[in-house]
Motif scaffolding. Structure first.
Motif, PDB file in Angstrom:
ATOM      1  N   LYS A 426       0.828  -1.209   0.000  1.00 26.74           N
ATOM      2  CA  LYS A 426       0.000   0.000   0.000  1.00 26.74           C
ATOM      3  C   LYS A 426       0.863   1.261   0.000  1.00 26.74           C
ATOM      4  O   LYS A 426       0.536   2.250  -0.671  1.00 26.74           O
ATOM      5  CB  LYS A 426      -0.938   0.012   1.204  1.00 26.74           C
ATOM      6  CG  LYS A 426      -1.955   1.157   1.191  1.00 26.74           C
ATOM      7  CD  LYS A 426      -2.922   1.067   2.336  1.00 26.74           C
ATOM      8  CE  LYS A 426      -4.028   2.107   2.205  1.00 26.74           C
ATOM      9  NZ  LYS A 426      -3.535   3.477   2.030  1.00 26.74           N
ATOM     10  N   ASP A 430       0.433   3.834  -3.015  1.00 24.84           N
ATOM     11  CA  ASP A 430       0.005   5.206  -2.725  1.00 24.84           C
ATOM     12  C   ASP A 430       1.018   6.225  -3.235  1.00 24.84           C
ATOM     13  O   ASP A 430       0.643   7.297  -3.745  1.00 24.84           O
ATOM     14  CB  ASP A 430      -0.208   5.393  -1.221  1.00 24.84           C
ATOM     15  CG  ASP A 430      -1.455   4.689  -0.702  1.00 24.84           C
ATOM     16  OD1 ASP A 430      -2.304   4.293  -1.540  1.00 24.84           O
ATOM     17  OD2 ASP A 430      -1.571   4.513   0.531  1.00 24.84           O
ATOM     18  N   LYS A 433       0.454   6.528  -6.915  1.00 27.42           N
ATOM     19  CA  LYS A 433      -0.787   7.222  -7.267  1.00 27.42           C
ATOM     20  C   LYS A 433      -0.766   8.695  -6.879  1.00 27.42           C
ATOM     21  O   LYS A 433      -1.339   9.536  -7.593  1.00 27.42           O
ATOM     22  CB  LYS A 433      -1.972   6.539  -6.589  1.00 27.42           C
ATOM     23  CG  LYS A 433      -2.239   5.121  -7.057  1.00 27.42           C
ATOM     24  CD  LYS A 433      -2.717   5.077  -8.505  1.00 27.42           C
ATOM     25  CE  LYS A 433      -4.106   5.661  -8.653  1.00 27.42           C
ATOM     26  NZ  LYS A 433      -4.608   5.525 -10.045  1.00 27.42           N
ATOM     27  N   ASN A 434      -0.131   9.017  -5.755  1.00 26.36           N
ATOM     28  CA  ASN A 434      -0.304  10.350  -5.188  1.00 26.36           C
ATOM     29  C   ASN A 434       0.951  11.227  -5.162  1.00 26.36           C
ATOM     30  O   ASN A 434       0.841  12.448  -5.022  1.00 26.36           O
ATOM     31  CB  ASN A 434      -0.844  10.244  -3.756  1.00 26.36           C
ATOM     32  CG  ASN A 434      -2.135   9.452  -3.697  1.00 26.36           C
ATOM     33  OD1 ASN A 434      -3.011   9.620  -4.537  1.00 26.36           O
ATOM     34  ND2 ASN A 434      -2.257   8.577  -2.699  1.00 26.36           N
TER      35      ASN A 434
END
Length: 458
Positions: A426, A430, A433-434
Motif C-alpha cells: 500500500k 500510494d 498514485k499520489n
C-alpha cells in the motif's frame, strides 16, 4: 552442457534440497529488475553462467569450467578495416542462420534493426512489423520507410491500453517472473506476428556492443562502481529493496550487500578500459538475466536468431578499439556502405536528421526544429484531450480499468500478502498514485511481478 557467451535462455540447476526463498536475491531483483549472477528466487536453485561448460547429472552440477572471458585487446586496425570486418561477420551470421527461412523482422527507428534490414539485401522471404502505443507518437513510420526502400512487406500494429491483464498469467509462466511485465509489448500482438514467417530475426544487445558506455575510458574502479550503481538501480528500486530487506529481517543492510556484490564482480573482470569493462559486466550479468528473460515470448512460437548475441560477435567486439565502437560509428558506416537510401531515413533519436546529418543535431541551428517538435507534441495532447503515452507502464497502469486490475493483483492475492506485507504494498502503491508516478512505477511493477510469482510459480 556448454552455455553461450550471451545465452538466449536461462538454464537452472539445483544446488541443494531446501526450497526456501532467497530473500537477499529478491531484494536485488526489486532494486534492479533482474537477478544477479547465479541468483534465483530460491536458495536451492541457481542459474548456469555464461561462457561456461558444465557437467550436470540429475539436475546437479558435477563440474564447471569457464571457457572464455571478456577482455579488451584492441588491434591496430583502421576504422575502414573494422567496418569491413563487421560487415563480413554480420552477414555471415545472418546468412548461415536464415538461409531458406521465412524471416520475421521487427523494425524500429533505431540502428540495430536497420542494420539487420541492410544485411538482408533484397531477400523476398522477409516480413517486417512495427508497433506503437494507442494515443502516442507514430513510431511505425520508420519501419514503413525502411520497408519502402527494401521492398519488404510491412505490418503495423497498435498496442491497446490494458492489454497486459489479458496475457499476464501466460506471460508469468513464459518468463517465470524473472523480469517484470512492463516491457514485453509484443505479447499484445504475438499471435498476429508469429504468422508472418517461421523464424524471428532479433536485434537485441546491438546498442550495448556497438556503443560506448558514456564514460571516460580512464574512470577509476571506485568511480566505475558509482556509475554502474546508477545504471542498474531503477527509480524507486532502492527504496523498495530497503523496505523489503527490513521487512524480511535480513542481516546488515541492502546498500552494503549490493555494493559488495557489484564490487566483487567488477574486480573479477581483468579489463582496464572502463567502457569495455562496463560493457563486459552488462553482457555477463544484465543481458542473460534481463534481456533474455522475455525472449521466450518469441522462442515459444518460432526459432530465433540474434546476431548481436552470437559468440563470434562477442569475440570480435573485444578486439575493436573503443574509439570505433563509440557513438554507433560502425553500424552507421555499415548502413551507409550497404544502402545509401537506408541511411537517408531519419534516425529516431535525432529526427528529422538522418545518418548523414545527425551530428548537427545539437547545434543552435537545430533549435527551431526541436521547438517545433515540442509544440507539435503539445498540440496533439490538447486535441486528444489526454497526455500522450510515451512509457511502457502508462499503457498498463494508468486509467480506471487498469487501476482496478492492478489493485486486484496487489491486494487480493493471499499468497502474495504472505510474502510481502500489505502495508509495504500500500505504501508504494500510494506513492505511485499520489506522489510521483514516474519514480514509483518501477516499485509497483516489481510488486506486481512478485504477486504473479506468488500466484503461479511459488
Amino acid at each position: 552442457m556448454k552455455i553461450p557467451i550471451i545465452p538466449v535462455n536461462q538454464t537452472f540447476v539445483k544446488k541443494g534440497r531446501s526450497a526456501s526463498l532467497n530473500y537477499k536475491a529478491i531484494c536485488i531483483f526489486a532494486a534492479t529488475g533482474f537477478f544477479l549472477e547465479k541468483d534465483t528466487y530460491f536458495n536451492d536453485l541457481e542459474a548456469l553462467q555464461p561462457a561456461t561448460e558444465y557437467s550436470v547429472e540429475d539436475d546437479f552440477v558435477k563440474s564447471e569450467k569457464t571457457y572464455w572471458k571478456w577482455h579488451y585487446s584492441p588491434r591496430d586496425i583502421s576504422f575502414k578495416q573494422a567496418s569491413e570486418e563487421f560487415a563480413q561477420l554480420f552477414e555471415k551470421i545472418t546468412f548461415e542462420n536464415l538461409r531458406n527461412k521465412k524471416i520475421i523482422l521487427p523494425l524500429s527507428g533505431g540502428l540495430d534493426s536497420r542494420t539487420q534490414a541492410a544485411a538482408l539485401g533484397t531477400s523476398s522471404e522477409v516480413n517486417c512489423y512495427s508497433y506503437k502505443f494507442a494515443n502516442s507518437f507514430d513510431e511505425t513510420k520508420y519501419g514503413k520507410e525502411i520497408c519502402n526502400v527494401k521492398n519488404f512487406p510491412f505490418h503495423e500494429f497498435e498496442i491497446p491500453k490494458g492489454y497486459l491483464w489479458k496475457v499476464i498469467d501466460k506471460l508469468s509462466l513464459i518468463n517465470q517472473c524473472y523480469a517484470d511485465f512492463t516491457h514485453p509489448r509484443q505479447m499484445a500482438v504475438i499471435n498476429e506476428i508469429k504468422d508472418l514467417g517461421n523464424i524471428f530475426y532479433l536485434g537485441h544487445w546491438g546498442d550495448v556492443l556497438f556503443d560506448d558506455m558514456g564514460i571516460s575510458d580512464n574512470v577509476s574502479p571506485d568511480e566505475l562502481i558509482e556509475v554502474l550503481w546508477k545504471k542498474i538501480i531503477k527509480s524507486g528500486g532502492l527504496e523498495l529493496a530497503e523496505a523489503l530487506w527490513i521487512h524480511w529481517g535480513l542481516d546488515g543492510n541492502f546498500r552494503e550487500y549490493l555494493n559488495e556484490r557489484i564490487s566483487r564482480l567488477l574486480s573479477s573482470l581483468e579489463i582496464e578500459n572502463a567502457n569495455s569493462r562496463l560493457r563486459a559486466f552488462k553482457s555477463m550479468y544484465w543481458a542473460p538475466r534481463w534481456t533474455s528473460a522475455n525472449l521466450n515470448i518469441f522462442s515459444n512460437n518460432h526459432s530465433i536468431v540474434l546476431p548481436y548475441y552470437d559468440d563470434a560477435m562477442c569475440k570480435f567486439i573485444c578486439t575493436i578499439p573503443e574509439k570505433y565502437l563509440a557513438a554507433r560509428k560502425i553500424q552507421i558506416e555499415y548502413i551507409k556502405m550497404k544502402d545509401q537510401r537506408l541511411a537517408e531515413i531519419p534516425w529516431q533519436s535525432f529526427e528529422p536528421l538522418n545518418l548523414f546529418t545527425y551530428k548537427s543535431f545539437s547545434k543552435k541551428s537545430r533549435l527551431p526544429v526541436r521547438a517545433y517538435k515540442k509544440v507539435k507534441r503539445i498540440l496533439k495532447q490538447k486535441i486528444s484531450g489526454e497526455k500522450l503515452t510515451t512509457r511502457n507502464w502508462e499503457i498498463q497502469f494508468k486509467g480506471e480499468s487498469n487501476d482496478l486490475e492492478l489493485k486486484k493483483y496487489l491486494f487480493e492475492n493471499d499468497k502474495f500478502s504472505n510474502l510481502v506485507s500489505v502495508k509495504i504494498v500500500k505504501k508504494f502503491y500510494d506513492k505511485f498514485k499520489n506522489e510521483n508516478e514516474v519514480k514509483y512505477s518501477h516499485p509497483v511493477s516489481m510488486l506486481l511481478t512478485m504477486s504473479l510469482f506468488s500466484k503461479n510459480i511459488l
